[in-house]
Write an enzyme that holds these catalytic residues in place. Structure first.
Site, PDB file in Angstrom:
ATOM      1  N   LYS A   1       0.825  -1.205   0.000  1.00  0.00           N
ATOM      2  CA  LYS A   1       0.000   0.000   0.000  1.00  0.00           C
ATOM      3  C   LYS A   1       0.864   1.262   0.000  1.00  0.00           C
ATOM      4  CE  LYS A   1      -4.192  -1.809   0.118  1.00  0.00           C
ATOM      5  NZ  LYS A   1      -5.041  -1.845   1.318  1.00  0.00           N
TER       6      LYS A   1
ATOM      7  N   ARG B   1      -3.872 -10.225   4.394  1.00  0.00           N
ATOM      8  CA  ARG B   1      -4.099 -10.266   2.942  1.00  0.00           C
ATOM      9  C   ARG B   1      -2.869  -9.700   2.238  1.00  0.00           C
ATOM     10  NH1 ARG B   1      -6.210  -6.720  -0.969  1.00  0.00           N
ATOM     11  NH2 ARG B   1      -7.517  -7.708  -2.587  1.00  0.00           N
TER      12      ARG B   1
END
Length: 404
Positions: A341, A375
């Site tokens: 991210k 995840r």
């Protein structure tokens, strides 16, 4: 100087406190009394009416703790206030019992406080039923492998948009240790182009139909659209991962309930202005959990995700990471999705293809905070890091070599 080996002792829950006291040789009856005295907690309530705040303050003081309230509560110049309960596990438990007979809605507060104290303990091992496939919860941290079948994914640039490439990648992720595969047909990167349910399903269907036949692990479909989720369930998918927490498409909760599919409810919002960020995130997720419960989903079938990278600045994402443990207050399994991210890129000043080390760090933080599912894109490296983190954090302090 004689200090007798004085040092801090880390204790996060009653089990660890009991271990520390047992190694000292304390009497079992004494351990039962003292364990709760060794654990301090700060518990926040928001928008508490003035009368209820007065009672909370009085009860906490009577128990030997305290309650922080707005400075104008004492002169009755505010209608409501946030409250910070400050006390040991034992003091808070005593107050929870006393609130059972108090007015102003404080009976419910007492019950919620009892539940919150229970949730602060290590969770018991249980099972997650994914429409016939079972995964353990509480025993180890599960790894969800990411499979994007989109042409514009932020992380892999559409490398797996073709069926053959997607199937090969799915097989590789499973071989590397993925417990779940999360398949996405629409990019969620900033500035992405929203696609119709028909286009999204056209991307997912051919890949999903092959994987349902060939994979022995649960398949999750990453979508906020009820129509796509319903088609995926009919095709044999096992889970739903909704980036809008059942709150964008009003039919999504009904789809999850109809198929009794576990659902990941992620926090999301437009904009980054918060009143109290963690409080606002928890409030959003509570609404999501309530929507799922209305459709008959059990507590462990609803998995909460704080939404790293969605509706948050880099600094806000970092704060959420530092406070992940607060999600335990919801009583649901926790999923963390921080892989590659922008929080990592902005902090380390590295592009997407150089974010593995940052991702591994975030995954270990997730395990330490009690996340049940991580995840990730890079399954093998994360699986190894998570396995070691599990060995450290899912043990109990003080069980070996003389304890604390």
């Amino acid at each position: 100087m004689k200090d007798y080996g004085m040092r801090w002792v880390e204790m996060e829950n009653l089990a660890e406190a009991r271990n520390a006291l047992s190694w000292i040789g304390s009497d079992q009856r004494g351990i039962a009394v003292m364990a709760g005295k060794s654990l301090a907690r700060a518990i926040k309530l928001e928008k508490v009416p003035l009368r209820a705040a007065h009672v909370l303050k009085q009860e906490m003081l009577a128990a030997g703790g305290d309650a922080a309230v707005h400075r104008n509560v004492i002169v009755n110049k505010v209608e409501q206030t946030d409250v910070l309960l400050l006390g040991t596990f034992r003091q808070l438990g005593h107050v929870a019992q006393k609130l059972a007979v108090q007015p102003f809605g404080l009976k419910d507060v007492g019950e919620a406080l009892k539940r919150l104290l229970v949730l602060s303990e290590p969770p018991k091992e249980r099972s997650l039923d994914c429409r016939g496939l079972t995964l353990p919860l509480g025993k180890r941290t599960l790894v969800m492998g990411i499979l994007n079948v989109t042409p514009d994914s932020f992380s892999d640039g559409g490398r797996f948009a073709g069926v053959e490439a997607a199937v090969r990648q799915a097989e590789r992720l499973a071989e590397e240790g993925a417990d779940i595969l999360d398949i996405g047909g629409e990019s969620t990167r900033p500035g992405h182009r929203e696609v119709s349910p028909e286009e999204e399903w056209a991307r997912l269907e051919p890949v999903l139909k092959v994987l349902v036949r060939e994979m022995s692990i649960p398949l999750s479909v990453d979508t906020w659209k009820a129509e796509v989720a319903g088609r995926a369930m009919e095709a044999g998918a096992h889970m739903i991962n909704d980036q809008w927490g059942l709150q964008r498409d009003p039919e999504m909760a009904r789809v999850a309930g109809r198929y009794q599919a576990p659902v990941v409810v992620m926090h999301n919002r437009t904009g980054t202005d918060y009143r109290h960020m963690m409080g606002d995130i928890l409030e959003f997720l509570r609404r999501s959990c309530a929507l799922a419960a209305e459709q008959g989903l059990a507590e462990d079938q609803v998995i909460v995700d704080p939404g790293i990278g969605f509706g948050k600045t880099t600094e806000q994402n970092l704060e959420v990471m530092a406070r992940l443990g607060e999600l335990k207050a919801l009583g649901h399994p926790i999923l963390l999705g921080a892989s590659r991210k922008s929080m990592i890129g902005n902090t380390l000043k590295v592009p997407v293809d150089e974010r593995l080390e940052g991702t591994l760090a975030a995954s270990v933080v997730g395990v330490a905070a009690g996340a049940d599912i991580i995840r990730v894109h890079d399954v093998q490296a994360n699986r190894r890091a998570i396995t070691l983190a599990d060995a450290i954090y899912r043990g109990q302090r003080g069980v070996h070599y003389g304890g604390a």
